[in-house]
Design an enzyme around this catalytic site. Structure first.
Site, PDB file in Angstrom:
ATOM      1  N   GLU A   1      31.178  59.133  30.835  1.00  8.48           N
ATOM      2  CA  GLU A   1      31.477  57.579  30.442  1.00  8.48           C
ATOM      3  C   GLU A   1      33.028  57.529  30.031  1.00  8.48           C
ATOM      4  O   GLU A   1      33.696  56.531  30.455  1.00  8.48           O
ATOM      5  CB  GLU A   1      30.375  56.989  29.693  1.00  8.48           C
ATOM      6  CG  GLU A   1      29.151  57.021  30.138  1.00  8.48           C
ATOM      7  CD  GLU A   1      28.906  56.374  31.412  1.00  8.48           C
ATOM      8  OE1 GLU A   1      29.819  55.503  31.934  1.00  8.48           O
ATOM      9  OE2 GLU A   1      27.833  56.923  32.204  1.00  8.48           O
TER      10      GLU A   1
ATOM     11  N   HIS B   1      35.311  57.915  32.894  1.00  7.42           N
ATOM     12  CA  HIS B   1      35.480  56.591  33.470  1.00  7.42           C
ATOM     13  C   HIS B   1      36.635  55.786  32.989  1.00  7.42           C
ATOM     14  O   HIS B   1      37.300  55.129  33.501  1.00  7.42           O
ATOM     15  CB  HIS B   1      34.226  55.665  33.478  1.00  7.42           C
ATOM     16  CG  HIS B   1      33.096  56.194  34.706  1.00  7.42           C
ATOM     17  ND1 HIS B   1      33.441  56.361  36.130  1.00  7.42           N
ATOM     18  CD2 HIS B   1      31.765  56.449  34.719  1.00  7.42           C
ATOM     19  CE1 HIS B   1      32.635  56.645  37.114  1.00  7.42           C
ATOM     20  NE2 HIS B   1      31.669  56.747  36.172  1.00  7.42           N
TER      21      HIS B   1
END
Length: 303
Positions: free
Chosen positions: A133, A136
């Site tokens: 994450e 990202h």
């Protein structure tokens, strides 16, 4: 510019081209300009407000450090490895194990987990997920995917508008009062095919970014095999969730945000999944683990 970045740029260009072509068919040059202005306004809105909308949609509560010291410590360490500011840490009150990231830039990043994922995964696996994450956020995928979803949504909206045009005798171009037969056929094909093409391009963009986030996350954490193990567990869990339960907790429009497609049990949603096959993601991560181990071993022997 690496291949993933070039591929994403080309696909976003294709999406924008479809939108402008649709506007041109609907209203000539004026329609094309309208489509361009609409895309610019919607993209600004998606850039600035998408994180607030998503956090609100899922009832995310930001966690203070004293509430979740382990999560904060892991996120802080991974963010330092990634070379970005430490994202906020949030929790979404959902019964499915999953995680996602949002934020218009690294300075406004938020990493969100659900209570069940913390229970399901061990600490190394959770670290792998959080590294994915954070990747990202580092790669600005949260912005790119929001833009792709917005343009695809605009194309679908124009397709719906075009259906109303047909009810009132079809669109009127600038150069022809009645709009020619060829233009009418072109518009009919665009109404049918453009939303499908937009969805496929959005899927391709999302899948490309997932692969890159897996790779970047594996390097950030140094534990790509732990992320592979986490993906396997999450995939197995997702396939057992009844579609009606998954849909009650997850908006299909935002399913691309999650690390594993939470709508796996829905045959139609799985067919148009914005995530690449989990088996392929695991294979690539295990290959990365071998490469990293090889580098460590080589460094050790040189030392």
């Amino acid at each position: 510019m690496n291949w993933n970045t070039l591929k994403t740029t080309i696909l976003l260009g294709l999406l924008t081209g479809i939108l402008l072509a649709f506007g041109k068919l609907l209203g000539g040059n004026v329609g094309m300009v309208f489509a361009l202005i609409m895309a610019a306004l919607m993209n600004f809105g998606s850039w600035y407000y998408s994180d607030k909308i998503v956090l609100s949609m899922y009832g995310v509560r930001l966690l203070e450090k004293e509430e979740a010291p382990v999560l904060h410590e892991i996120v802080e360490r991974l963010a330092k490895n990634a070379g970005i500011p430490k994202p906020n840490v949030g929790i979404a009150p959902m019964d499915i194990p999953n995680a996602f990231a949002t934020g218009r830039n690294p300075e406004n990043g938020v990493v969100v987990v659900t209570p069940r994922i913390v229970e399901l995964l061990d600490q190394d696996e959770l670290e792998g997920v959080l590294a994915h994450e954070i990747a990202h956020i580092k790669n600005r995928d949260t912005f790119i995917q929001a833009v792709a979803a917005t343009i695809a949504g605009a194309i679908t909206m124009l397709a719906n508008m075009a259906q109303w045009f047909f009810l009132f005798g079809g669109p009127r171009g600038e150069d022809e009062e009645g709009g020619g037969f060829a233009e009418m056929i072109g518009l009919i094909l665009m109404v049918i095919l453009a939303p499908i093409a937009a969805a496929l391009i959005q899927m391709a963009i999302s899948r490309s970014r997932e692969y890159r986030a897996d790779e970047t996350g594996g390097i950030i954490s140094g534990k790509p095999e732990a992320l592979a193990s986490a993906l396997k567990k999450l995939e197995e869990y997702a396939t057992r969730i009844p579609p009606e339960i998954a849909k009650s907790e997850v908006n299909p429009v935002t399913s691309h945000l999650f690390i594993v497609n939470p709508l796996k049990g829905d045959t139609i949603a799985a067919l148009f999944s914005t995530h690449p096959p989990t088996e392929e993601r695991i294979r690539k991560l295990l290959e990365l683990a071998k490469k990293l181990f090889g580098r460590i071993r080589e460094t050790f022997w040189r030392w």
